[in-house]
Design a protein around this motif. Sequence first.
Motif, short mmCIF file in Angstrom:
data_model
loop_
_atom_site.label_atom_id
_atom_site.label_comp_id
_atom_site.label_asym_id
_atom_site.label_seq_id
_atom_site.Cartn_x
_atom_site.Cartn_y
_atom_site.Cartn_z
N UNK A 72 0.83 -1.19 -0.03
CA UNK A 72 0.15 -0.10 0.08
C UNK A 72 0.49 1.47 0.07
N UNK A 73 2.14 1.17 -0.26
CA UNK A 73 3.16 2.32 -0.17
C UNK A 73 2.93 2.96 -1.45
N UNK A 74 2.65 4.44 -1.29
CA UNK A 74 2.77 5.15 -2.62
C UNK A 74 4.14 5.68 -2.95
N UNK A 75 4.03 6.25 -4.25
CA UNK A 75 5.45 6.83 -4.36
C UNK A 75 5.78 8.15 -4.03
N UNK A 76 4.51 8.75 -3.63
CA UNK A 76 5.08 10.07 -3.09
C UNK A 76 3.93 10.28 -1.86
N UNK A 77 4.51 10.87 -0.81
CA UNK A 77 3.72 10.94 0.56
C UNK A 77 2.53 12.11 0.45
N UNK A 78 1.41 11.96 0.97
CA UNK A 78 0.33 12.98 0.87
C UNK A 78 0.76 14.22 1.64
N UNK A 79 1.25 14.04 2.60
CA UNK A 79 1.60 14.82 3.68
C UNK A 79 2.85 15.82 3.51
N UNK A 80 3.13 16.83 3.80
CA UNK A 80 4.44 17.65 3.64
C UNK A 80 5.52 17.00 4.54
N UNK A 111 12.50 10.99 6.51
CA UNK A 111 11.12 11.49 6.99
C UNK A 111 10.02 11.04 5.90
N UNK A 112 10.12 11.06 4.51
CA UNK A 112 9.49 10.79 3.40
C UNK A 112 8.90 9.17 3.67
N UNK A 150 8.94 7.57 6.18
CA UNK A 150 8.00 7.45 7.48
C UNK A 150 6.72 7.64 7.25
N UNK A 151 6.62 8.68 6.42
CA UNK A 151 5.03 9.14 6.27
C UNK A 151 4.65 8.26 5.30
N UNK A 152 5.22 7.60 4.32
CA UNK A 152 4.78 6.47 3.45
C UNK A 152 4.18 5.26 4.03
N UNK A 153 5.15 4.98 5.17
CA UNK A 153 4.50 3.78 5.92
C UNK A 153 3.43 4.06 6.86
N UNK A 154 3.61 5.28 7.12
CA UNK A 154 2.16 5.52 8.11
C UNK A 154 0.99 5.59 7.44
N UNK A 155 1.04 6.18 6.19
CA UNK A 155 -0.17 6.37 5.25
C UNK A 155 -0.44 5.10 4.51
N UNK A 156 0.38 4.06 4.31
CA UNK A 156 0.29 2.81 3.88
C UNK A 156 -0.42 2.10 5.00
N UNK A 157 -0.11 2.28 6.07
CA UNK A 157 -0.76 1.36 7.32
C UNK A 157 -2.33 1.80 7.39
N UNK A 158 -2.51 3.04 7.13
CA UNK A 158 -3.88 3.43 7.17
C UNK A 158 -4.90 2.62 6.08
N UNK A 159 -4.26 2.63 4.98
CA UNK A 159 -4.77 2.00 4.08
C UNK A 159 -4.85 0.51 4.21
N UNK A 160 -3.84 -0.13 4.53
CA UNK A 160 -3.90 -1.61 5.07
C UNK A 160 -4.96 -2.06 6.20
N UNK A 161 -4.78 -1.12 7.03
CA UNK A 161 -5.97 -1.24 8.28
C UNK A 161 -7.51 -1.17 7.64
#
Length: 577
Positions: A209-217, A440-441, A443-454
Amino acid sequence: MIMQRLRSVTKYFMWVVAASFILFIFFGFGSNILQRGEERKGNLIAEVNGDGVDYREFSYRLSKDINLISGSIGIDPLRERILSDQIINELIMEKILSGQINKRDIFISDKQVIDIIKNSPPREILQDSTFWIGGQFDYNRYNELLRDPRLREFINNYAERIKNDLPQRILGGEVTSLVRLTQTEIMENLMEDSIKLKLEYIRIPVDEWVEDEPLSSPEEFYYTHKELFRREGVVRLGYVSFPVKVDDIMIAEVRDIAKSIIERAENVPFDTLIGIYSYYLRERKLYYGWTSTEELPSFLTSALLGVKIDEITEPILSEEGFHIIKLIGRERGRLNLKEIFLPIFPSAEVYMNAMTEAWSLVKTLRSDTLIGIPDKYSERYITYGIGYIPDIGVDFGTFLDDPRKGKVSHPLAGEDSLYVFWVEDVDIGTPPFSTMKEEVEDTIKIIEASVRAKKYIYENLPDDMLIMYPEKGAWYRTPYFTLNNYTEKGIDLPDKIVNFAFNLREEMVSPPIRAGRDIYVLKVIGRKAPSSDEIAEIMPGYLGRMQMIKQTILYQGWIYDLRKNSDIKDWRSRLYE
């Protein structure tokens, strides 16, 4: 949490902690220190808070220990080097403890030493069966031995051991005398040791679920979550190894010695030859007596086929060295054997060639003109936390005490190689965003991917059971385990997940929880707790063990602080140039 604290604290400077705590617990550690006259810097191999460790102290102890472990073909040069470093470490630690003994005015009188000698025989005597009659130690015979002038040196050595060791034991007792267990600690640790869980769980990697670019800054995330990127003190070490290998010449020489021993066995009792020539093995005792054939390694089983009673085998080569076996008896499923073992280790020439090459790299790394590691070397890198020791089988001595970028070690000894280390980088505190952007990028990708995985888990997995064959991830079941033994049970779960599991009700399916790059869904399928009668039965011994563990934690922490705050100058590299 006492056991978890113990596991944590024992990682600190292991050569310091191990040596010091052995001194506290066991009697008979250490050896004589030669008397010194006026010290000169050129004769010192170390200095502790202004108190010098003289070369003669070191040399005396090293030669004494080498005499104990060397045999008919000498000693492995790498092992001698490792022993050398261990002795220097011990001498440094003894100087540190000696300062505390003097500060606390701990003193052992000659009368006390004499009383101890009379009433507490040394271990060597206690283990001698000739001093035991009808299950009782014969003190009359022991007193006769004390009066024998031929054993004066042995008794004097025992007296010196007492003078060296007993003050350190008293020091350890004083430091830990105020340790007390609280009721909360007792109950917490009893639960950690005795409550057992059995789990089912699904582990789903979030990488899909990891995207190429993070959504957050990334920059905004960094400044609002700086605690995630704080470094408690991480060191990146580079190193090059220089193998010290056994060559064919040494194999041939040891084989010739083995053959000559077999020839001598025609006229000399085999037991006498064992005492003269044999070395000890690292992993097991020498075969002497009846042994099950199932316990014999295959290379010995094959070599003993066709051997008759009272015959001696030809030299048998293994990875460790040459074995000479005499067959004393044979019964169904077992053999009566006597064994002589001769190790094969690298020659002094091979060791010195590796040392010369290692020093060449040291001088290159320490030069002002170096730009990168020369191409002919194959370097590797490891990271570790400041105050910890990398677990790669190398005695670092004092090299890691004050890690600074660019610092280069002298050649250090490992099990089968020499090593040269250098400090590539040191991270302490929170690095600036400019150097952390990629992390940092990620870390954000992993956190955002975990939301999609959940979200996937909530939509596709039932909330009251775990599917054994999920479409994504994998299902697992553990044996029963406690908070203190799950790693020993081979359970590959992060600490965060294990602690979370112990707060779940039985048969309850947990919500998805992230640890690292994985999402976990847990279900407790079994829970065992001791009864009140079982607790009452184990409590007395348990309290004693917990008291000792807490004393260990306090003493090791105290030793670590002493070691850290001591002014140590280590010049051992002079010995190896």
